[in-house]
Design an enzyme around this catalytic site. Sequence first.
Site, PDB file in Angstrom:
ATOM      1  N   GLU A 128     -22.682  14.946  32.509  1.00 55.30           N
ATOM      2  CA  GLU A 128     -21.770  14.065  31.780  1.00 55.30           C
ATOM      3  C   GLU A 128     -20.692  13.569  32.734  1.00 55.30           C
ATOM      4  O   GLU A 128     -20.080  14.354  33.455  1.00 55.30           O
ATOM      5  CB  GLU A 128     -21.128  14.803  30.602  1.00 55.30           C
ATOM      6  CG  GLU A 128     -20.091  13.994  29.846  1.00 55.30           C
ATOM      7  CD  GLU A 128     -20.628  12.650  29.338  1.00 55.30           C
ATOM      8  OE1 GLU A 128     -19.953  11.621  29.579  1.00 55.30           O
ATOM      9  OE2 GLU A 128     -21.723  12.623  28.736  1.00 55.30           O
TER      10      GLU A 128
ATOM     11  N   HIS B 243     -26.932  12.119  30.046  1.00 56.07           N
ATOM     12  CA  HIS B 243     -25.687  11.644  29.410  1.00 56.07           C
ATOM     13  C   HIS B 243     -25.401  12.564  28.226  1.00 56.07           C
ATOM     14  O   HIS B 243     -25.564  12.190  27.070  1.00 56.07           O
ATOM     15  CB  HIS B 243     -25.816  10.190  28.955  1.00 56.07           C
ATOM     16  CG  HIS B 243     -26.070   9.225  30.081  1.00 56.07           C
ATOM     17  ND1 HIS B 243     -27.309   9.089  30.685  1.00 56.07           N
ATOM     18  CD2 HIS B 243     -25.251   8.354  30.711  1.00 56.07           C
ATOM     19  CE1 HIS B 243     -27.233   8.166  31.640  1.00 56.07           C
ATOM     20  NE2 HIS B 243     -25.999   7.712  31.669  1.00 56.07           N
TER      21      HIS B 243
ATOM     22  N   ASP C 257     -22.481  11.357  37.632  1.00 65.50           N
ATOM     23  CA  ASP C 257     -23.283  10.225  37.184  1.00 65.50           C
ATOM     24  C   ASP C 257     -24.702  10.705  36.890  1.00 65.50           C
ATOM     25  O   ASP C 257     -25.415  11.163  37.787  1.00 65.50           O
ATOM     26  CB  ASP C 257     -23.290   9.157  38.273  1.00 65.50           C
ATOM     27  CG  ASP C 257     -24.027   7.895  37.865  1.00 65.50           C
ATOM     28  OD1 ASP C 257     -25.203   7.985  37.473  1.00 65.50           O
ATOM     29  OD2 ASP C 257     -23.421   6.807  37.947  1.00 65.50           O
ATOM     30  N   GLY C 258     -25.128  10.608  35.632  1.00 63.27           N
ATOM     31  CA  GLY C 258     -26.393  11.185  35.219  1.00 63.27           C
ATOM     32  C   GLY C 258     -27.600  10.608  35.928  1.00 63.27           C
ATOM     33  O   GLY C 258     -28.525  11.340  36.292  1.00 63.27           O
TER      34      GLY C 258
ATOM     35  N   HIS D  17     -32.647  12.231  18.018  1.00 60.12           N
ATOM     36  CA  HIS D  17     -32.741  13.691  18.068  1.00 60.12           C
ATOM     37  C   HIS D  17     -33.967  14.220  17.342  1.00 60.12           C
ATOM     38  O   HIS D  17     -34.484  15.283  17.706  1.00 60.12           O
ATOM     39  CB  HIS D  17     -31.456  14.312  17.525  1.00 60.12           C
ATOM     40  CG  HIS D  17     -30.272  14.033  18.389  1.00 60.12           C
ATOM     41  ND1 HIS D  17     -29.026  13.725  17.897  1.00 60.12           N
ATOM     42  CD2 HIS D  17     -30.149  13.996  19.748  1.00 60.12           C
ATOM     43  CE1 HIS D  17     -28.194  13.520  18.894  1.00 60.12           C
ATOM     44  NE2 HIS D  17     -28.852  13.665  20.029  1.00 60.12           N
TER      45      HIS D  17
ATOM     46  N   ASP E  23     -29.926   8.747  27.989  1.00 56.65           N
ATOM     47  CA  ASP E  23     -29.288   8.250  26.774  1.00 56.65           C
ATOM     48  C   ASP E  23     -27.895   7.697  27.092  1.00 56.65           C
ATOM     49  O   ASP E  23     -26.886   8.239  26.654  1.00 56.65           O
ATOM     50  CB  ASP E  23     -29.203   9.416  25.773  1.00 56.65           C
ATOM     51  CG  ASP E  23     -28.386   9.069  24.541  1.00 56.65           C
ATOM     52  OD1 ASP E  23     -28.340   7.885  24.186  1.00 56.65           O
ATOM     53  OD2 ASP E  23     -27.806   9.997  23.945  1.00 56.65           O
TER      54      ASP E  23
ATOM     55  N   SER F   3     -27.333  16.186  21.804  1.00 52.56           N
ATOM     56  CA  SER F   3     -28.536  16.581  22.541  1.00 52.56           C
ATOM     57  C   SER F   3     -28.392  17.911  23.282  1.00 52.56           C
ATOM     58  O   SER F   3     -29.381  18.654  23.372  1.00 52.56           O
ATOM     59  CB  SER F   3     -28.961  15.472  23.507  1.00 52.56           C
ATOM     60  OG  SER F   3     -27.887  15.050  24.323  1.00 52.56           O
TER      61      SER F   3
END
Length: 282
Positions: free
Chosen positions: A122, A42, A146-147, A19, A167, A104
Amino acid sequence: MLSYQHAYHAGNFADVHKHLTLFAVIDHLLRKASPITYIDTHAGRGLYPLAAEETARLQEYQDGVVRLWQARNRLSETPLLGEWLSALGRVQDQDNRLDYYPGSPWWLSDRLRQQDSLKLIELHPVEHGHLMQQSLPSNVQRLHGDGLKELDRRLPVKTPRLCVLIDPSYERKDEYDEVARTAIKAMAKVRHAVLLIWYPLLPSGRHRELLDALRTGGLRKVWRSELIRPASLGQQHGMQGSGMLVINPPWGLEERLVTAMSAITLLLGEAVRYQHDWWVVE
């Protein structure tokens, strides 16, 4: 497989590394007025109360963000760290108490301008449910899916600039290859994009599959940084470090991050090391 929930690990040393890097990238991008699309593949749940059952179980934040928070007066002398810690303080209920760690989605939305947009993706239904409960600006879109697939589907974007954070949990061995293929494809679609990829350093060394695939994937400018922390110092399933790749990093990012990471490395333990390098393909 959908067993991973980041709440168990919120605020650990890898979160600090990830981060702080994201914060610095955003800081550089905001120096220009042109609109930015941010995509977080994600996202997780967005905000983590440290007293929550999941987070309090392992208390990995004690060897991560807590060490920075306790030394914040001294660390604030380093400009990037001072700004990051000041932002972290805005999330807390009381000035001198660390009650929450922001994920995030918060770091991305906190400085979102009217002309920018943010897509938070997500897949885990519980995590997405928590994310939907967060108070976020109107130009934030929350997606359940699904990211990596959503990222591929939504490129290119309409704004002149794009910043992506990838991520995943890397629960599945295939994810390393999937991340590499998705990143290479994304950069082919939007060559000017700034793309950040986080990866764990595990005893199995599987992150090398990701790095090798990206090295041979035609990416022209990549900055890598790794925070190496022996597993004996932590609790996260033998994780020996945290890695960050920044593809097309903004000019000046390296210097600010190296200065900041050097200032906090000793706080995380004498055995902790920080290393960084460039991949430049002519």
